[in-house]
Design a protein around this motif. Sequence first.
Motif, PDB file in Angstrom:
ATOM      1  N   GLN A   1       0.823  -1.203   0.000  1.00  0.00           N
ATOM      2  CA  GLN A   1       0.000   0.000   0.000  1.00  0.00           C
ATOM      3  C   GLN A   1       0.867   1.266   0.000  1.00  0.00           C
ATOM      4  OE1 GLN A   1      -3.544   0.261  -0.032  1.00  0.00           O
ATOM      5  NE2 GLN A   1      -3.189  -1.820  -0.730  1.00  0.00           N
TER       6      GLN A   1
ATOM      7  N   GLN B   1       2.232   1.948  -3.406  1.00  0.00           N
ATOM      8  CA  GLN B   1       1.201   2.463  -4.311  1.00  0.00           C
ATOM      9  C   GLN B   1       0.959   3.953  -4.065  1.00  0.00           C
ATOM     10  OE1 GLN B   1      -2.365  -0.044  -4.444  1.00  0.00           O
ATOM     11  NE2 GLN B   1      -1.078  -1.764  -3.831  1.00  0.00           N
ATOM     12  N   TYR B   2       0.890   4.336  -2.798  1.00  0.00           N
ATOM     13  CA  TYR B   2       0.662   5.749  -2.481  1.00  0.00           C
ATOM     14  C   TYR B   2       1.879   6.615  -2.791  1.00  0.00           C
ATOM     15  CZ  TYR B   2      -3.989   5.069  -0.759  1.00  0.00           C
ATOM     16  OH  TYR B   2      -5.335   4.788  -0.702  1.00  0.00           O
TER      17      TYR B   2
ATOM     18  N   LEU C   1       1.377   7.324  -6.375  1.00  0.00           N
ATOM     19  CA  LEU C   1       0.316   8.330  -6.505  1.00  0.00           C
ATOM     20  C   LEU C   1       0.866   9.709  -6.155  1.00  0.00           C
ATOM     21  CD1 LEU C   1      -2.666   9.153  -6.921  1.00  0.00           C
ATOM     22  CD2 LEU C   1      -3.033   8.595  -4.494  1.00  0.00           C
TER      23      LEU C   1
ATOM     24  N   SER D   1      -8.005  12.961  -5.616  1.00  0.00           N
ATOM     25  CA  SER D   1      -8.199  11.514  -5.591  1.00  0.00           C
ATOM     26  C   SER D   1      -7.140  10.861  -4.702  1.00  0.00           C
ATOM     27  CB  SER D   1      -8.105  10.939  -7.003  1.00  0.00           C
ATOM     28  OG  SER D   1      -8.123   9.529  -6.949  1.00  0.00           O
ATOM     29  N   LEU D   2      -7.592   9.957  -3.856  1.00  0.00           N
ATOM     30  CA  LEU D   2      -6.689   9.177  -3.019  1.00  0.00           C
ATOM     31  C   LEU D   2      -6.728   7.705  -3.415  1.00  0.00           C
ATOM     32  CD1 LEU D   2      -7.398  10.823   0.457  1.00  0.00           C
ATOM     33  CD2 LEU D   2      -5.511  11.263  -1.107  1.00  0.00           C
ATOM     34  N   ASP D   3      -7.215   7.447  -4.614  1.00  0.00           N
ATOM     35  CA  ASP D   3      -7.317   6.088  -5.134  1.00  0.00           C
ATOM     36  C   ASP D   3      -5.974   5.664  -5.705  1.00  0.00           C
ATOM     37  OD1 ASP D   3      -8.118   3.646  -6.145  1.00  0.00           O
ATOM     38  OD2 ASP D   3      -9.115   4.508  -7.895  1.00  0.00           O
ATOM     39  N   ALA D   4      -5.322   4.736  -5.028  1.00  0.00           N
ATOM     40  CA  ALA D   4      -4.011   4.266  -5.479  1.00  0.00           C
ATOM     41  C   ALA D   4      -4.103   2.944  -6.228  1.00  0.00           C
ATOM     42  CB  ALA D   4      -3.084   4.127  -4.284  1.00  0.00           C
ATOM     43  N   SER D   5      -5.311   2.450  -6.454  1.00  0.00           N
ATOM     44  CA  SER D   5      -5.458   1.147  -7.113  1.00  0.00           C
ATOM     45  C   SER D   5      -4.869   1.095  -8.526  1.00  0.00           C
ATOM     46  CB  SER D   5      -6.917   0.709  -7.124  1.00  0.00           C
ATOM     47  OG  SER D   5      -7.721   1.619  -7.825  1.00  0.00           O
TER      48      SER D   5
ATOM     49  N   HIS E   1      -1.425  -0.516  -8.506  1.00  0.00           N
ATOM     50  CA  HIS E   1      -1.249  -1.883  -8.010  1.00  0.00           C
ATOM     51  C   HIS E   1      -0.634  -2.745  -9.110  1.00  0.00           C
ATOM     52  CE1 HIS E   1      -1.924  -5.345  -5.505  1.00  0.00           C
ATOM     53  NE2 HIS E   1      -2.424  -5.983  -6.546  1.00  0.00           N
TER      54      HIS E   1
END
Length: 137
Positions: A69, A72-73, A76, A91-95, A98
Amino acid sequence: MEAKLKHLEFIQQIINRMNGNSFTLKGWCITLVSALFALAAKDSNPLYVMVAYIPLPAFWILDAYYLSQERQYRDLYRDASIADPNHVDFSLDASPYHGGRNSWPSAFFSLTIGVFYGITALAVLFVMFWIQRGHNG
């Protein structure tokens, strides 16, 4: 520009939280293993040391998850830092990050985590044989 800085702060706080969780897991792992060592030494029972092999993989798996995680961040954060300051989406979506070196298996076998938990597992094995030798001797 102020919105971009705020967005970067949000992402950095998540990175710090993941890093803190990882550090806490390592601390709990060492504490638990040490307590089991103390019990094993007190009673000369290698079974207590063998019990250390139960939580060790759980801590390893959780730590790898947090590292995955965090990576990933970090990606981002990198992309948000070079993005146009006039188009901040918060946006805080780091998917989307992945996979590859950010995947859980990659984090599980990373050098930092592998060395820490590998040495801990070897220490458990060493103590188990040391106590067993003293118990039989």
